[in-house]
Design an enzyme around this catalytic site. Structure first.
Site, PDB file in Angstrom:
ATOM      1  N   CYS A 123       0.506  -1.249  -0.257  1.00  0.00           N
ATOM      2  CA  CYS A 123      -0.446   0.093   0.398  1.00  0.00           C
ATOM      3  C   CYS A 123       0.697   1.639  -0.192  1.00  0.00           C
ATOM      4  O   CYS A 123       1.769   1.623  -1.181  1.00  0.00           O
ATOM      5  CB  CYS A 123      -0.758   0.405   0.802  1.00  0.00           C
ATOM      6  SG  CYS A 123      -2.467   1.149   1.597  1.00  0.00           S
ATOM      7  N   GLU A 172      -3.196  -9.376   2.620  1.00  0.00           N
ATOM      8  CA  GLU A 172      -3.287  -9.658   4.436  1.00  0.00           C
ATOM      9  C   GLU A 172      -4.685  -9.456   4.426  1.00  0.00           C
ATOM     10  O   GLU A 172      -5.253  -9.744   5.204  1.00  0.00           O
ATOM     11  CB  GLU A 172      -2.918  -8.875   5.317  1.00  0.00           C
ATOM     12  CG  GLU A 172      -2.823  -6.929   5.712  1.00  0.00           C
ATOM     13  CD  GLU A 172      -2.249  -6.315   4.636  1.00  0.00           C
ATOM     14  OE1 GLU A 172      -2.279  -6.676   3.360  1.00  0.00           O
ATOM     15  OE2 GLU A 172      -2.746  -5.256   4.801  1.00  0.00           O
ATOM     16  N   HIS A 212      -3.857  -5.358  -0.771  1.00  0.00           N
ATOM     17  CA  HIS A 212      -3.316  -5.836   0.852  1.00  0.00           C
ATOM     18  C   HIS A 212      -3.727  -6.839   0.554  1.00  0.00           C
ATOM     19  O   HIS A 212      -4.387  -7.586   0.948  1.00  0.00           O
ATOM     20  CB  HIS A 212      -4.801  -5.249   1.778  1.00  0.00           C
ATOM     21  CG  HIS A 212      -3.803  -3.648   2.653  1.00  0.00           C
ATOM     22  ND1 HIS A 212      -3.018  -2.868   2.898  1.00  0.00           N
ATOM     23  CD2 HIS A 212      -4.550  -2.760   1.531  1.00  0.00           C
ATOM     24  CE1 HIS A 212      -3.701  -2.208   3.553  1.00  0.00           C
ATOM     25  NE2 HIS A 212      -4.583  -1.348   2.270  1.00  0.00           N
TER      26      HIS A 212
END
Lengths: 251, 196
Positions: free
Chosen positions: B77, B180, B178
């Site tokens: 990011c 994650e 992202h």
């Protein structure tokens, strides 16, 4: 292309998931982490956890739950309920939530929206609006739909947009729990009016209702609870249906 | 495997820690060059403002440390944006690992809302990070600034216009999205990075 989002909403009381019909008559529907994980595996794009516990101890339980959700789930999630101060926002984000949803607190003190946006960024600030259509106008409600305010839905949505909200979660109280479809006209008006995404909430009963929220209602995301919790609609099947209807959906 | 996360004044590194934990990794969070040198992999995640984060990074002499890392590094990011030459966010010079400038999204239609937030698909994927992933894989984005498509682009996405969803140069990897928070696809991308 950016996909339209399907968002199951989990109401949590004392660490357990519940869902009301028209905001009353709560029924049990599973463990919040397990349920969230199951939804994520089924293809939910985001999750919303709403804390409907009033007590101080319940709050603590909810914060612990947010931490467990963050550790176990690999899609974004929003938390709401009882967020009244920046400290509450900080606590939720530190526990691992991606966004917070605020409702009554924003109506009582609109600057709260500016403060969250300034300190944590607009993208974490979801403003939830419960509104009811009566006598030709949409009025905003606070305290879980119990108290009417003199705020008009569209004026309020525009104001929080300008104050720095990242998204609007609009629940039509007329449609919530009735399962006859979302408030598509009001949704489309909100979508045309605002420069931020609109999440449709209240009224999902069948797959067509989601399609209509995206096409007629121009919503960016659609939220539902009981149709998912009780298996009336299966998320994989819903997403395939929407894709076949020409809607951009993550499969 | 020893994994280090760069400690600086950016938000939301918990979700990266959780994602690594789910893959059986216990990362250390540090800004110490000595600790970095012991790590097999380094993650440079974060949300935040380019100017305030770059200011912090310079004040703590992390800019030189990051640029000189030899093991695989993954920026996420704002991490990706800070690895570029310059950002329009606060008009600030960044680390200059990728010779490209970060721009602000300029919406041309009402329906193009900024930030670009939600699930978008990846195209033109190449390299080790995207091994085994089908074209049009969806990943989760939240950003208002973007890196244009350039010679370092290893995955594209499109919002308002095509942009770099991911960059790579030598041992430096980066994603605008992202991983994650990107479900099983994101998990695979993190695994691919750890397997480098």
């Amino acid at each position: 292309m950016l996909a339209k989002r399907i968002i199951p909403c989990l109401d949590v009381k004392d660490g357990q998931t519940v869902k009301g019909t028209n905001f009353v008559d709560l029924r049990q529907a599973g463990d919040p982490v397990e349920l969230g994980k199951a939804y994520s595996n089924m293809g939910a794009d985001e999750l919303v956890y709403l804390d409907i516990t009033a007590s101080h101890e319940g709050r603590k339980t909810f914060t612990e739950l947010v931490g467990r959700v963050a550790a176990n789930i690999n899609i974004p999630f929003t938390v709401g309920g009882g967020i009244n101060e920046l400290e509450d926002v900080d606590r939720m984000l530190s526990a691992g939530a991606d966004k917070v949803s605020i409702n009554s607190a924003a109506l009582r003190r609109p600057e709260f929206v500016d403060e969250i946006a300034f300190r944590f960024g607009s993208q974490v600030c979801v403003v939830a609006i419960d509104a009811k259509f009566t006598d030709g106008t949409w009025k905003c409600y606070v305290n879980g739909g119990r108290i009417e305010t003199d705020r008009n839905l569209f004026d309020w949505a525009k104001e929080v947009n300008e104050r720095g909200a990242g998204e609007i979660l609009f629940t039509s109280m007329n449609h919530d729990g009735v399962k006859t479809g979302y408030a598509n006209e009001a949704l489309a008006e909100l979508s045309d009016l605002l420069s931020i995404p609109v999440i449709a909430s209240g009224g999902a009963g069948k797959k067509e209702h989601f399609r209509d929220a995206f096409t007629l209602g121009k919503a960016d995301a659609a939220l539902a609870a009981s149709v998912f919790h009780f298996g009336v609609i299966q998320i994989p099947e819903l997403k395939l249906y929407l894709k076949n209807e020409g809607i951009n959906i993550r499969i | 495997m020893q994994v280090a996360i760069v400690k600086y004044n950016a938000g939301n590194i918990f979700s990266v820690v959780h994602a690594l934990n789910r893959l059986g990794i216990n990362p250390i969070i540090t800004d110490d060059a000595e600790q970095f040198s012991k790590a097999d992999k380094i993650l440079f995640p974060g949300q935040g403002h380019a100017l305030t984060t770059m200011t912090y990074i310079r004040e703590h002499q992390l800019d030189r440390v990051i640029r000189e890392l030899k093991q695989p590094v993954l920026g996420i990011c704002v991490g990706q944006q800070l690895m570029c030459s310059h950002s329009e966010e606060g008009d600030v010079d960044c680390l200059g690992i990728f010779d490209v400038d970060v721009k602000k999204f300029n919406p041309t239609r009402h329906t193009d809302k900024v930030p670009h937030m939600g699930w978008n698909s990846l195209t033109h994927m190449k390299g080790d990070l995207y091994k085994g992933l089908p074209d049009e894989s969806f990943v989760y984005f939240v950003h208002s600034f973007y890196v244009p498509v350039c010679q370092w682009t290893v995955a594209e996405s499109a919002y308002i216009q095509p942009f770099s969803a991911s960059l790579q140069k030598d041992n430096f990897y980066a994603t605008q999205f992202h991983p994650e928070k990107s479900g099983s696809i994101g998990e695979q991308i993190l695994k691919n990075f750890l397997d480098l």
